[in-house]
Write an enzyme that holds these catalytic residues in place. Structure first.
Site, PDB file in Angstrom:
ATOM      1  CE  LYS A  49      -3.525  17.427  20.323  1.00 22.59           C
ATOM      2  NZ  LYS A  49      -3.887  17.173  18.855  1.00 22.59           N
ATOM      3  CE1 TYR A 263      -0.842  24.411  14.437  1.00 23.25           C
ATOM      4  CE2 TYR A 263       1.396  25.232  14.999  1.00 23.25           C
ATOM      5  CZ  TYR A 263       0.391  24.548  15.503  1.00 23.25           C
ATOM      6  OH  TYR A 263       0.233  23.699  16.431  1.00 23.25           O
ATOM      7  CE1 TYR A 289      -4.147  22.359  16.676  1.00 20.57           C
ATOM      8  CE2 TYR A 289      -3.094  23.510  18.346  1.00 20.57           C
ATOM      9  CZ  TYR A 289      -2.982  22.746  17.386  1.00 20.57           C
ATOM     10  OH  TYR A 289      -1.760  22.023  16.926  1.00 20.57           O
TER      11      TYR A 289
END
Length: 332
Positions: A49, A263, A289
């Protein structure tokens, strides 16, 4: 591809290293494996990010913003890096956290990324799973505007055409590193969630005709939905870059076989991949992730998906702070 045309604040540690994973390659006995260390971008323990935030914060400051607003899951890596970027530039920061897992243990709700959000001075608000988080952000932005503030709303994951520029830039960086080494990369693999990393990466690689296929290992959505989300954002990104229409549907490929129950919910394959990388390469992955992304890569190598004489790079998108929110996932 002249990205200096766009507002940007440079605070990432770039270029990030491109390293061989020699012990993992020998262990698996398949394709030659490399890793692009975007866990080393520097901001608040690093992660993908940060590249996006260079362009998003640049745009926010260019528009006179004094506050950043964003949203994510409880253990959002994006939230942590956004909070750090806001601190660095003297901006207020509001983080809206959505409960996407149902995990209410103190380790999950207060440790890991949440602890770092607070350390960076962000104001946190919590929402039930299924909340319209975009609407919640806009409602908060309206309240702040009424008080005379100038909020800048960043979508979850920093995933819009502005944020995706960070990964168009990463594509340039990776190809330059490969060229310098005389390395012909045959495939790039990474975890894909909110779509911005894969969209920007594909946009950049296509724009420079790199001819490196990208495989996103999905961590949330089914394959068809994930691919469509990435494709639509990649199209908006190349349009923003000034080269509309160059991304084709076949450029976007995802594999969502490694999501597991949902998730942010641990899987045995994720846990084994995290332990394997830690013990063979000294590299920390994360449970949400990169652990699932690496599980996918390892499984595909074992199945012969990649030619044995090929060179495959795994884009490490960071997130190791999240390990501290999942102490029971690894049977240690």
């Amino acid at each position: 591809m002249h990205l200096s045309r766009f507002p940007r604040q440079r605070f990432a540690h770039l270029p990030t290293p491109l390293e061989p994973m020699e012990r993992l390659t020998r262990h698996l006995g398949g394709a030659r494996l490399w890793i692009k260390r975007d866990d080393c971008t520097g901001l608040a323990s690093g992660g993908n990010k940060t590249r996006k935030l260079e362009f998003l914060v640049g745009d926010a400051l260019a528009k006179g913003a004094d506050t950043l607003i964003t949203q994510g899951a409880t253990q959002s890596n994006h939230a942590r890096q956004t909070a750090a970027a806001a601190a660095r530039f003297g901006l207020d920061c509001h983080i809206l956290l959505e409960d996407r897992t149902g995990n209410q243990t103190p380790e999950y709700t207060e440790n890991g990324n949440v602890l770092l959000d607070r350390l960076h001075g962000a104001e946190l608000s919590r929402f039930a799973g299924g909340t319209d988080m975009n609407a919640a952000m806009e409602a908060l932005a309206s309240e702040l505007r009424e008080k005379g503030r100038k909020p800048y709303v960043i979508p979850g994951g920093g995933s819009n055409a502005i944020g995706a520029l960070g990964y168009a830039n990463c594509a340039l960086e990776l190809v330059a590193q490969a060229n310098e080494r005389g390395l012909k990369l045959d495939h790039a693999v990474h975890a894909t969630g909110s779509a911005g990393t894969q969209a920007g990466f594909v946009a950049g690689l296509v724009a420079i005709n790199a001819q490196i296929p990208v495989l996103g290992i999905g961590v949330r959505a089914p394959k068809e939905k994930q691919e469509q989300n990435v494709y639509e954002l990649a199209c908006r990104t190349v349009e923003h870059m000034g080269v509309p229409g160059i991304v084709k549907r076949e450029h976007v490929v995802a594999n969502s076989d490694y999501v597991g129950p949902g998730y942010g919910v641990p899987t045995d394959g994720m846990a084994e991949a995290v332990k394997l990388l830690a013990r063979l390469e000294g590299i920390l992955l994360d449970p949400v992730y990169t652990g699932k992304g690496m599980h996918g890569l390892i499984d595909l190598v074992s199945k012969g998906f990649f030619a044995k004489d090929s060179d495959v790079v795994f884009l490490h998108t960071g997130g190791s702070a999240g390990l501290f929110a999942y102490p029971d996932a690894f049977d240690l």
